[in-house]
Motif scaffolding. Structure first.
Motif, PDB file in Angstrom:
ATOM      1  N   HIS A  15      35.359 -43.298  32.909  1.00 12.40           N
ATOM      2  CA  HIS A  15      35.624 -44.710  32.625  1.00 12.40           C
ATOM      3  C   HIS A  15      35.466 -44.942  31.130  1.00 12.40           C
ATOM      4  O   HIS A  15      34.508 -44.481  30.521  1.00 12.40           O
ATOM      5  N   SER A  16      36.384 -45.697  30.578  1.00  9.48           N
ATOM      6  CA  SER A  16      36.314 -45.990  29.155  1.00  9.48           C
ATOM      7  C   SER A  16      35.576 -47.318  28.953  1.00  9.48           C
ATOM      8  O   SER A  16      35.850 -48.295  29.654  1.00  9.48           O
ATOM      9  N   PHE A  17      34.654 -47.307  28.004  1.00  4.07           N
ATOM     10  CA  PHE A  17      33.866 -48.531  27.796  1.00  4.07           C
ATOM     11  C   PHE A  17      33.441 -48.650  26.336  1.00  4.07           C
ATOM     12  O   PHE A  17      33.489 -47.681  25.564  1.00  4.07           O
ATOM     13  N   GLU A  18      33.045 -49.841  25.982  1.00  9.80           N
ATOM     14  CA  GLU A  18      32.359 -50.076  24.711  1.00  9.80           C
ATOM     15  C   GLU A  18      31.042 -50.755  25.062  1.00  9.80           C
ATOM     16  O   GLU A  18      31.045 -51.816  25.691  1.00  9.80           O
ATOM     17  N   TYR A  19      29.971 -50.122  24.694  1.00  6.71           N
ATOM     18  CA  TYR A  19      28.649 -50.689  24.968  1.00  6.71           C
ATOM     19  C   TYR A  19      28.080 -51.145  23.631  1.00  6.71           C
ATOM     20  O   TYR A  19      27.771 -50.340  22.765  1.00  6.71           O
ATOM     21  N   ARG A  20      27.967 -52.451  23.487  1.00  2.23           N
ATOM     22  CA  ARG A  20      27.405 -53.004  22.247  1.00  2.23           C
ATOM     23  C   ARG A  20      25.963 -53.445  22.499  1.00  2.23           C
ATOM     24  O   ARG A  20      25.682 -54.137  23.485  1.00  2.23           O
ATOM     25  N   LEU A  21      25.103 -53.036  21.601  1.00  2.07           N
ATOM     26  CA  LEU A  21      23.690 -53.392  21.730  1.00  2.07           C
ATOM     27  C   LEU A  21      23.232 -54.085  20.452  1.00  2.07           C
ATOM     28  O   LEU A  21      23.417 -53.557  19.357  1.00  2.07           O
ATOM     29  N   ARG A  22      22.703 -55.263  20.605  1.00  3.63           N
ATOM     30  CA  ARG A  22      22.049 -55.906  19.453  1.00  3.63           C
ATOM     31  C   ARG A  22      20.535 -55.886  19.675  1.00  3.63           C
ATOM     32  O   ARG A  22      20.044 -56.293  20.730  1.00  3.63           O
ATOM     33  N   VAL A  23      19.824 -55.392  18.677  1.00  2.57           N
ATOM     34  CA  VAL A  23      18.362 -55.438  18.704  1.00  2.57           C
ATOM     35  C   VAL A  23      17.956 -56.417  17.616  1.00  2.57           C
ATOM     36  O   VAL A  23      18.310 -56.239  16.444  1.00  2.57           O
ATOM     37  N   ALA A  24      17.248 -57.462  18.000  1.00  2.00           N
ATOM     38  CA  ALA A  24      16.891 -58.515  17.038  1.00  2.00           C
ATOM     39  C   ALA A  24      15.403 -58.820  17.111  1.00  2.00           C
ATOM     40  O   ALA A  24      14.785 -58.796  18.176  1.00  2.00           O
ATOM     41  N   LEU A  25      14.861 -59.083  15.935  1.00  2.00           N
ATOM     42  CA  LEU A  25      13.446 -59.450  15.826  1.00  2.00           C
ATOM     43  C   LEU A  25      13.387 -60.871  15.285  1.00  2.00           C
ATOM     44  O   LEU A  25      13.863 -61.135  14.167  1.00  2.00           O
ATOM     45  N   GLY A  26      12.825 -61.783  16.074  1.00  2.00           N
ATOM     46  CA  GLY A  26      12.784 -63.195  15.680  1.00  2.00           C
ATOM     47  C   GLY A  26      11.595 -63.504  14.788  1.00  2.00           C
ATOM     48  O   GLY A  26      10.732 -62.647  14.573  1.00  2.00           O
ATOM     49  N   THR A  27      11.533 -64.738  14.312  1.00  2.00           N
ATOM     50  CA  THR A  27      10.483 -65.119  13.367  1.00  2.00           C
ATOM     51  C   THR A  27       9.080 -65.023  13.973  1.00  2.00           C
ATOM     52  O   THR A  27       8.118 -64.775  13.266  1.00  2.00           O
ATOM     53  N   GLY A  28       8.952 -65.229  15.268  1.00  2.00           N
ATOM     54  CA  GLY A  28       7.633 -65.125  15.897  1.00  2.00           C
ATOM     55  C   GLY A  28       7.302 -63.695  16.281  1.00  2.00           C
ATOM     56  O   GLY A  28       6.295 -63.439  16.927  1.00  2.00           O
ATOM     57  N   GLY A  29       8.178 -62.762  15.937  1.00  2.00           N
ATOM     58  CA  GLY A  29       7.944 -61.369  16.297  1.00  2.00           C
ATOM     59  C   GLY A  29       8.522 -61.028  17.661  1.00  2.00           C
ATOM     60  O   GLY A  29       8.284 -59.929  18.178  1.00  2.00           O
ATOM     61  N   ASP A  30       9.248 -61.971  18.261  1.00  7.22           N
ATOM     62  CA  ASP A  30       9.831 -61.687  19.569  1.00  7.22           C
ATOM     63  C   ASP A  30      10.989 -60.702  19.421  1.00  7.22           C
ATOM     64  O   ASP A  30      11.828 -60.832  18.527  1.00  7.22           O
ATOM     65  N   LEU A  31      11.012 -59.732  20.320  1.00 11.75           N
ATOM     66  CA  LEU A  31      12.045 -58.696  20.286  1.00 11.75           C
ATOM     67  C   LEU A  31      13.094 -59.019  21.329  1.00 11.75           C
ATOM     68  O   LEU A  31      12.766 -59.277  22.488  1.00 11.75           O
ATOM     69  N   MET A  32      14.364 -59.008  20.919  1.00 15.66           N
ATOM     70  CA  MET A  32      15.429 -59.333  21.871  1.00 15.66           C
ATOM     71  C   MET A  32      16.498 -58.249  21.866  1.00 15.66           C
ATOM     72  O   MET A  32      17.033 -57.922  20.803  1.00 15.66           O
ATOM     73  N   LEU A  33      16.769 -57.726  23.042  1.00 22.91           N
ATOM     74  CA  LEU A  33      17.844 -56.748  23.183  1.00 22.91           C
ATOM     75  C   LEU A  33      18.965 -57.420  23.954  1.00 22.91           C
ATOM     76  O   LEU A  33      18.718 -58.008  25.015  1.00 22.91           O
ATOM     77  N   THR A  34      20.159 -57.361  23.416  1.00 22.16           N
ATOM     78  CA  THR A  34      21.303 -57.936  24.131  1.00 22.16           C
ATOM     79  C   THR A  34      22.367 -56.858  24.299  1.00 22.16           C
ATOM     80  O   THR A  34      22.791 -56.237  23.325  1.00 22.16           O
ATOM     81  N   SER A  35      22.754 -56.620  25.545  1.00 29.17           N
ATOM     82  CA  SER A  35      23.758 -55.601  25.841  1.00 29.17           C
ATOM     83  C   SER A  35      25.056 -56.260  26.254  1.00 29.17           C
ATOM     84  O   SER A  35      25.055 -57.177  27.085  1.00 29.17           O
ATOM     85  N   ARG A  36      26.133 -55.812  25.653  1.00 25.62           N
ATOM     86  CA  ARG A  36      27.457 -56.320  26.032  1.00 25.62           C
ATOM     87  C   ARG A  36      28.343 -55.109  26.330  1.00 25.62           C
ATOM     88  O   ARG A  36      28.579 -54.280  25.459  1.00 25.62           O
ATOM     89  N   ILE A  37      28.777 -55.034  27.571  1.00 25.60           N
ATOM     90  CA  ILE A  37      29.536 -53.858  28.004  1.00 25.60           C
ATOM     91  C   ILE A  37      30.950 -54.265  28.371  1.00 25.60           C
ATOM     92  O   ILE A  37      31.151 -55.198  29.154  1.00 25.60           O
ATOM     93  N   ARG A  38      31.893 -53.582  27.751  1.00 23.95           N
ATOM     94  CA  ARG A  38      33.300 -53.957  27.932  1.00 23.95           C
ATOM     95  C   ARG A  38      34.064 -52.800  28.573  1.00 23.95           C
ATOM     96  O   ARG A  38      33.924 -51.649  28.145  1.00 23.95           O
ATOM     97  N   ASN A  39      34.835 -53.153  29.583  1.00 19.04           N
ATOM     98  CA  ASN A  39      35.691 -52.163  30.235  1.00 19.04           C
ATOM     99  C   ASN A  39      36.937 -51.970  29.368  1.00 19.04           C
ATOM    100  O   ASN A  39      37.710 -52.900  29.166  1.00 19.04           O
ATOM    101  N   THR A  40      37.127 -50.753  28.841  1.00 20.96           N
ATOM    102  CA  THR A  40      38.314 -50.501  28.012  1.00 20.96           C
ATOM    103  C   THR A  40      39.257 -49.501  28.691  1.00 20.96           C
ATOM    104  O   THR A  40      40.047 -48.831  28.021  1.00 20.96           O
ATOM    105  N   ASN A  41      39.150 -49.389  29.999  1.00 19.00           N
ATOM    106  CA  ASN A  41      40.096 -48.540  30.739  1.00 19.00           C
ATOM    107  C   ASN A  41      41.522 -48.993  30.446  1.00 19.00           C
ATOM    108  O   ASN A  41      41.823 -50.188  30.566  1.00 19.00           O
TER     109      ASN A  41
END
Ligand SMILES: O=P(O)(O)OC[C@H]1O[C@@H](O)[C@H](O)[C@@H](O)[C@@H]1O
Length: 253
Positions: free
Chosen positions: A146-172
């Motif tokens: 299967h063809s895909f694009e997996y985008r991951l953003r790793v972000a650190l907020g002002t309070g030190g909160d860690l946020m991971l956001t995954s965006r997965i796209r079907n590129t078949n």
């Protein structure tokens, strides 16, 4: 890739900043065994480290410099072995739920920097972040066609909160749908693993009981987490960070 400028790898500090006005920054450097990593730093002193190998977060420190993630002393940082500890990304298969090796292959691949991530609806100002992307190789396509694009953003907020956001796209190319399983297999650092084991066993039973009775997974998870953090004496601030962490999202486009 960083808070103030979405496209710059390193955010430079203004001249003679006061500690509270140091802007969030992102540094690209070499880590263990020469593997490349990003270090995200936030103005109050918290930080996170992300390796391109596995798109793997290996460190998350609060503004007191306390490490919140566990990284095994036996973690060898030698591809193709997955890094043991931190936040392994299990994709496109969690555990043994499929024909692939345990937890899929995303944690054993070198991710690339995503130079052109689609915009996010939320405000990223004042956050240190990095965007990574994983696309399957020809070899990957042989074991998971299967063809895909997996985008991951790793972000650190002002309070030190860690946020991971995954965006997965079907590129078949034929538009054929695919299914996958996924997890952020987070290793949290705890002060006493024996006590944690007992409490986890107890709370897992409680969670099952609540799920059986009410069938409400989300509620059960929150009760479970809050009890766990409360009993372990995790400070209020850290509990908040963990809750933010739990609210990380995954979406398919
Ligand atoms: O050892 P791996 O493949 O890195 O997996 C980590 C852990 O993943 C968990 O899902 C399994 O229940 C554990 O048994 C395993 O140790």
């Amino acid at each position: 890739m960083s808070g103030d400028k979405e496209k710059s790898t390193v955010t430079s500090a203004p001249p003679s900043p006061s500690p509270s006005s140091v802007p969030p920054s992102v540094e690209f450097t070499k880590g263990i065994n020469g593997l490349q990593k990003f270090i995200l730093r936030e103005s109050r002193g918290s930080s996170a480290e992300v390796y391109l190998y596995g798109g793997h977060v290996t460190s998350w420190k609060n503004d007191h410099g306390e490490e919140l993630l566990f990284l095994s002393s036996k973690a060898i940082f030698k591809p193709p072995k997955a890094i043991r500890g931190g936040i392994p990304i299990c994709f496109p298969q969690f555990a043994g739920h499929g024909t692939l090796d345990q937890h899929g292959f995303a944690r054993n691949r070198f991710w690339a920097v995503d130079e052109d991530p689609p915009p996010f609806p939320t405000n990223t100002l004042n956050k240190a972040f990095v965007d990574l992307i994983l696309k399957p190789s020809e070899e990957d396509m042989k074991i998971w066609p299967h063809s895909f694009e997996y985008r991951l953003r790793v972000a650190l907020g002002t309070g030190g909160d860690l946020m991971l956001t995954s965006r997965i796209r079907n590129t078949n190319s034929d538009g054929k749908p695919f299914t996958f399983t996924f997890a952020y297999h987070t290793y949290f650092s705890v002060s006493d693993i024996r006590l944690t084991k007992y409490i986890l066993a107890l709370l897992q039973r409680l969670q099952l009981l609540i799920m059986k009775k009410r069938g409400h997974l989300f509620c059960a998870k929150m009760v479970f987490l809050m009890l766990w953090c409360g009993i372990l004496g995790i400070r209020k601030q850290r509990l908040w960070l963990i809750l933010v962490m739990m609210s990380t999202s995954i979406c398919c486009v």
